[in-house]
Write a protein that holds these residues in place. Sequence first.
Motif, mmCIF file in Angstrom:
data_model
loop_
_atom_site.group_PDB
_atom_site.id
_atom_site.type_symbol
_atom_site.label_atom_id
_atom_site.label_comp_id
_atom_site.label_asym_id
_atom_site.label_seq_id
_atom_site.Cartn_x
_atom_site.Cartn_y
_atom_site.Cartn_z
ATOM 1 N N ALA A 267 -12.412 68.019 39.673
ATOM 2 C CA ALA A 267 -11.689 67.127 38.765
ATOM 3 C C ALA A 267 -12.617 66.209 37.990
ATOM 4 O O ALA A 267 -12.179 65.568 37.032
ATOM 5 C CB ALA A 267 -10.681 66.286 39.557
ATOM 6 N N GLY A 268 -13.897 66.130 38.395
ATOM 7 C CA GLY A 268 -14.862 65.313 37.674
ATOM 8 C C GLY A 268 -15.562 66.149 36.619
ATOM 9 O O GLY A 268 -14.961 66.501 35.591
ATOM 10 N N PRO A 269 -16.828 66.527 36.844
ATOM 11 C CA PRO A 269 -17.520 67.345 35.845
ATOM 12 C C PRO A 269 -16.893 68.715 35.664
ATOM 13 O O PRO A 269 -17.052 69.353 34.620
ATOM 14 C CB PRO A 269 -18.943 67.453 36.413
ATOM 15 N N GLY A 270 -16.138 69.179 36.673
ATOM 16 C CA GLY A 270 -15.522 70.497 36.589
ATOM 17 C C GLY A 270 -14.488 70.635 35.492
ATOM 18 O O GLY A 270 -14.130 71.762 35.123
ATOM 19 N N TRP A 271 -14.007 69.490 34.943
ATOM 20 C CA TRP A 271 -13.027 69.596 33.857
ATOM 21 C C TRP A 271 -13.575 70.421 32.695
ATOM 22 O O TRP A 271 -12.820 71.087 31.974
ATOM 23 C CB TRP A 271 -12.619 68.213 33.356
ATOM 24 N N VAL A 272 -14.921 70.380 32.517
ATOM 25 C CA VAL A 272 -15.505 71.043 31.356
ATOM 26 C C VAL A 272 -15.388 72.561 31.456
ATOM 27 O O VAL A 272 -15.393 73.263 30.437
ATOM 28 C CB VAL A 272 -16.987 70.627 31.194
ATOM 29 N N ILE A 273 -15.283 73.091 32.665
ATOM 30 C CA ILE A 273 -15.099 74.540 32.821
ATOM 31 C C ILE A 273 -13.779 74.949 32.183
ATOM 32 O O ILE A 273 -13.706 75.917 31.407
ATOM 33 C CB ILE A 273 -15.135 74.929 34.307
ATOM 34 N N PHE A 274 -12.728 74.195 32.479
ATOM 35 C CA PHE A 274 -11.420 74.476 31.888
ATOM 36 C C PHE A 274 -11.438 74.204 30.388
ATOM 37 O O PHE A 274 -10.832 74.945 29.603
ATOM 38 C CB PHE A 274 -10.344 73.634 32.567
ATOM 39 N N GLY A 275 -12.140 73.148 29.989
ATOM 40 C CA GLY A 275 -12.234 72.833 28.566
ATOM 41 C C GLY A 275 -12.933 73.930 27.786
ATOM 42 O O GLY A 275 -12.491 74.317 26.687
#
Length: 563
Positions: A267-275
Amino acid sequence: MTSDTAPPAEPALQAGPASDAGTKETLEDFTLRFAPRHYRRWTTGVVAISALGGIAYLADFAIGANIGIAYGTTNALWGIAVFAVVIFLTGFPLAYYAARYNLDLDLITRGSGFGYYGSVVSNVIFATFTFIFFALEGSIMAQGLNLGLGVPLWAGYAVSTLIIFPLVIYGMKVLSTLQLWTTPLWLILMVIPFVYLLVSHPESISTFFAYGGEDGQGSTNLGSIMLAAGVCLSLIAQIAEQIDYLRFMPPRTPENSRRWWRAVVLAGPGWVIFGAIKQVIGLFLAVYIIANIADGATVANQPVHQFLEIYRDLMPGWLALTLAVALVVISQVKINVTNAYSGSLAWTNSFTRITKHYPGRLVFLAFNLAVALVLMEADMFSFLNTILGFYANCGMAWIVTVASDITFNKYLLKLSPVAPEFRRGMLYPVNPVGFGSMVVAAGVSILAFFGGLGDAVQPYSPLVAIGLALVLPPILALATRGRYYLRRVDPADPLRSDDGIAEPMTDEYGNPSAVLMTCHVCRQDYERPDMAACQTHDAYVCSLCLSTDRVADHVLPPQPAVR
């Protein structure tokens, strides 16, 4: 939210200054404060899902389409890859600090090289991010309302703004419930068109990779890659919105350590994968529409049309239109409640520190929405790339500077206190390490962006911002020997502040202490990390009362370190 994860009721207000509406509002979800343990009763999974619900925006689809149309598929994909790597690496230390110490990004920024007042500038950068992207998302929603219901765009802009206000009044309690219940439907509506094209139109894959942009000249070029990455990197400040949820993570213990780390990374830096995935899908859908729909190029960068055209291949027209509009509305509500909430916190925090007066978060909620509405009515969607490319330089300068300070100055050079400090009196007004680094990095990269350093350098303004923001903090920290981080220093440990309280700041696992203390100004009980000793009384004062102390009667005197 289920009953086992709901936070407990707030303690009853006592008589005295704390009984005003302002104090009640700051306690609703600890606006402008450290988020205490007794309030953080959500599980790691609930916090993570709530945080990821905030990235349901459709702007990624528009951004992916725009950079692909401008620079071609290959350059766009490489630009998206650069964006994802930079966002993940810089977002990780910030997300960890938010979850570990239960602070929002402004409070983290204060103690990461900026100083008590120095972080006001970064707060304004973040607040600007929230109303720019609120306007962008609101514009997409207005396009959906116009297409599905015939609502004029100007009226759609107003509707997309006004419906958000009542949803944001009650903070995290309402936002977490909204995100949890709407996420499954949003995922289904978003994934269906992409999967359908892959299965029923496999030739669209080769068309996608061969696309050379609107001028057909999109061969691989480093300058084009960096221009595409610059547009994508305007989203770098999204980590601050993720942190507005992550600060409510429960304490990390041996029992929940794996779940805790998984939630923080995802939910932190991992948001960019979904983005990044959404940007690629947005470009994929745009290329398909351009290649297969008459006059598709005119609407290929508009998410509502992207989904509508694919839905029409699957179902009757009326149902396709209904689902496309539903997806747009759900997506825009999910992200814009976060934009509005985070923006109101940022503006309120800055105003309170500068004026020593807390006007209430709702005042700045209305202000943020009003600015966003003006941008929408000015048709910001038509010059999206320029706005985002310019803003990216400011956002990168801030985020990378804080990440650099945490990584290098706190852990490697040991010149910055590892535990983040945010309280007035403990910090210098301005720390040249972070503040100076951000100003230089932003200024030089903006100059490069507008061609001030020559045409050859212009496409690389993102690299200028990242490079300067990465190397300047350790250089300035070494030059100043770290003397501007703490205004009051514990004699036994030069990297720990002396707040005049003997009680330890952390528990046996290194989590912020849950010990309660009473603020003698507002007469409320707060946990240990939010408190400091009073200069004029044998008592304690909370961080917000210190912030609003106009005569500094309660603020401890300076006690600088000698290095």
